[in-house]
Design an enzyme around this catalytic site. Structure first.
Site, PDB file in Angstrom:
ATOM      1  CE  LYS A  92      33.827  42.685  29.631  1.00  0.00           C
ATOM      2  NZ  LYS A  92      33.054  43.847  30.120  1.00  0.00           N
ATOM      3  CB  SER A 167      35.890  45.830  32.100  1.00  0.00           C
ATOM      4  OG  SER A 167      34.539  45.558  31.735  1.00  0.00           O
ATOM      5  CB  SER A 191      32.627  47.763  30.595  1.00  0.00           C
ATOM      6  OG  SER A 191      33.337  48.130  31.750  1.00  0.00           O
TER       7      SER A 191
END
Ligand code: GLN
Length: 515
Positions: A92, A167, A191
């Site tokens: 990420k 997210s 997330s």
């Protein structure tokens, strides 16, 4: 038993891209396939399928192949770095990396390459894990759909008109699209778990402090936690052990042994849950939940019972205030954390043409560098912290946080783990909630309590919803530093789920085509 997955044919897919990380690791260790071959297969799949998915913001082919070559050399010398050596991973873009940009999905950090590696990135490298690239995300990890990325949305491989969660939608989509067998996410309010739920993958938020936050660009420091994502529970466990453990660079890091999560996942696969007490959270899963989610949850609870678990209902009366408390605490911390993006030290600088004051440059930069959701949070947080409102908002939210922690303590006095649906609905359509922040926020209704209390939680796929054919997630929650319980129960459930259906869940990911 099989949690083996095989990718449906499609652009760039091969047998290698269909395998679980544990299987790839075993083949690499046995010399049946090289890390370079495995890495190349995933890079080719990425190249072929990215136009349809957009899971990545940055892919570094050469660096990935170099890392794979190193893993192959170490194996040849008889010194593989870890049980996951040579296996590729999607990282990420909120974790700093010295060899790749770190943008957090924001114009503010476009093109910024950090001067230091996050501890997570450093541990992955040390373990010989091959980082393929950085994945798309909601700007500064604020959102539940990846639509808040400044670089365009990611699409859900199950239905490209739908969101992959947020997210960390880039990481979850990369797994479901078979672009990577492993991924890293971060979870401040859900997330990791919500994207896992809506893409039919596994995501774990470890105990707060279990994985170092050093180099994790801060959103809400008392809630942020990095964790492992995979397509199987065992894969997530193996990755968990690589990234977890004490780090003196993070003052909130827990100085205690990492729970034995891989052993727990292997144990759990036997499918025996006798003696395990499971609490169903009464407050979650009733009204306001999609019917298919409720049905899937009920079936999952029946499965746990059939495995011998003792299932009881448990009440956590303050969980219903978690969302409200979170949307005061998280914005408050973000308003402070994001003050560092001041156009002076690093990142974007707008309007510095010699005619403007420092304040004008700061304000132009923040106006142009941040998207609307980030600005909304900064304003909310600044308001909640301002004198005269602090006690009524921020102070009150902290009291609620304590009550939620006490609910967990009481519940874990009665049961070993708690379960609930991970999300109230399956993946919604792209665009459907962009103008309705409250609807977007509700996606994390069930995940937020574990962030506020700091305990461990997992989402494991529980099948497909009958009305839309989209994946549903089962959330399992365990006490702080008892992360191993998640893996034992998760692996037992996963094995039973796959045994009950003719094809494993991920064999049903629709074939993706590139237009
Ligand atoms: N969706 C939640 C939010 O927007 C959670 C985000 C996260 O966990 N990073 O705040």
């Amino acid at each position: 038993m099989s949690s083996t997955t095989s990718v449906p044919d499609g652009p760039g897919s091969t047998e290698l891209t269909g395998l679980a990380a544990s299987e790839l690791a075993a083949k690499i260790a046995a010399g049946e396939v090289s890390a370079v071959e495995v890495t190349r297969a995933h890079l080719d799949r990425i190249e072929a399928i990215e136009p349809a998915v957009h899971a990545f913001l940055h892919v570094d082919r050469e660096a990935a192949l170099d890392a794979a070559r190193r893993a192959d050399e170490q194996r040849a010398n008889g010194t593989p770095a870890s049980p996951l050596a040579g296996v590729p991973l999607a990282l990420k873009d909120v974790l700093t990396t010295t060899d790749m940009p770190t943008t957090c999905g924001s114009r503010m950090l476009e093109g910024w390459t950090p001067p230091y590696d996050s501890t997570v990135a450093a541990r992955l490298r040390d373990a010989g894990v091959v980082v393929l690239g950085k994945t798309n995300m909601d700007e500064f990890a604020m959102g539940s759909s990846t639509e808040n990325s400044a670089f365009g949305p990611t699409r859900n491989p199950w239905d490209t008109d739908r969101i992959p969660g947020g997210s960390g939608g880039g990481s979850s989509a990369a797994l479901a699209a078979f672009e990577a067998p492993l991924a890293i996410g971060t979870d401040t309010g859900g997330s990791i778990r919500q994207p896992a739920a809506v893409t039919g993958t596994v995501g774990v938020k470890p105990t707060y402090g279990g994985v170092s936050r050093y180099g994790l660009v801060a959103f809400s420091s008392s809630l942020d936690q990095a964790g492992p994502c995979g397509r199987t529970v065992l894969d997530a466990a193996m990755l968990h052990e690589v990234i977890a453990g004490h780090d003196p660079m993070d003052s909130t890091s827990v100085d205690a042994p990492v729970p034995k999560v891989t052993a727990a996942a292997r144990d759990g696969a036997d499918g025996d849950l006798r003696g395990v007490r499971v609490g169903v959270v009464r407050e979650f899963g009733g009204e306001g939940y999609q019917q298919g989610v409720r049905d899937s949850f009920r079936t999952a609870v029946d499965t746990l019972t059939s495995l011998g678990a003792e299932v009881v209902e448990v009440s956590c009366p303050h969980f219903e205030y978690a969302l409200g408390a979170y949307y005061l605490i998280a914005p408050s911390e973000c308003s402070s954390n994001l003050a560092r993006f001041d156009a002076m030290r690093y990142g974007l600088r707008v309007g510095d043409d010699g005619t403007r004051s420092t304040e004008e440059v700061m304000s132009l930069t923040r106006e142009q560098g941040f998207g609307p959701e980030v600005k909304r949070r900064i304003m909310l947080g600044t308001y909640a912290l301002s004198s005269g409102y602090y006690d009524a908002y921020y102070g009150q939210a902290q009291k609620v946080r304590t009550l939620i922690t006490r609910d967990f303590e009481a519940a874990f006095g009665q049961v070993d783990v708690l379960v609930s649906p991970t999300t109230p609905t399956t993946a919604f359509r792209i665009g459907e909630r962009v103008d309705d922040p409250m609807a977007m926020y509700r996606a994390d209704l069930c995940t937020i309590p574990s962030n506020l209390a700091g305990n461990a939680a997992m989402s494991v796929p529980s099948g497909l919803s009958t009305e839309d054919g989209m994946p549903v997630g089962l959330q399992i929650m365990a006490p702080a530093m008892a992360d191993d319980r998640l893996y034992r129960v998760g692996a037992a459930y996963e094995a039973a789920r796959d045994a009950a259906s003719e094809v494993s869940l991920l064999d049903r990911v629709p074939r993706l085509e590139v237009a």
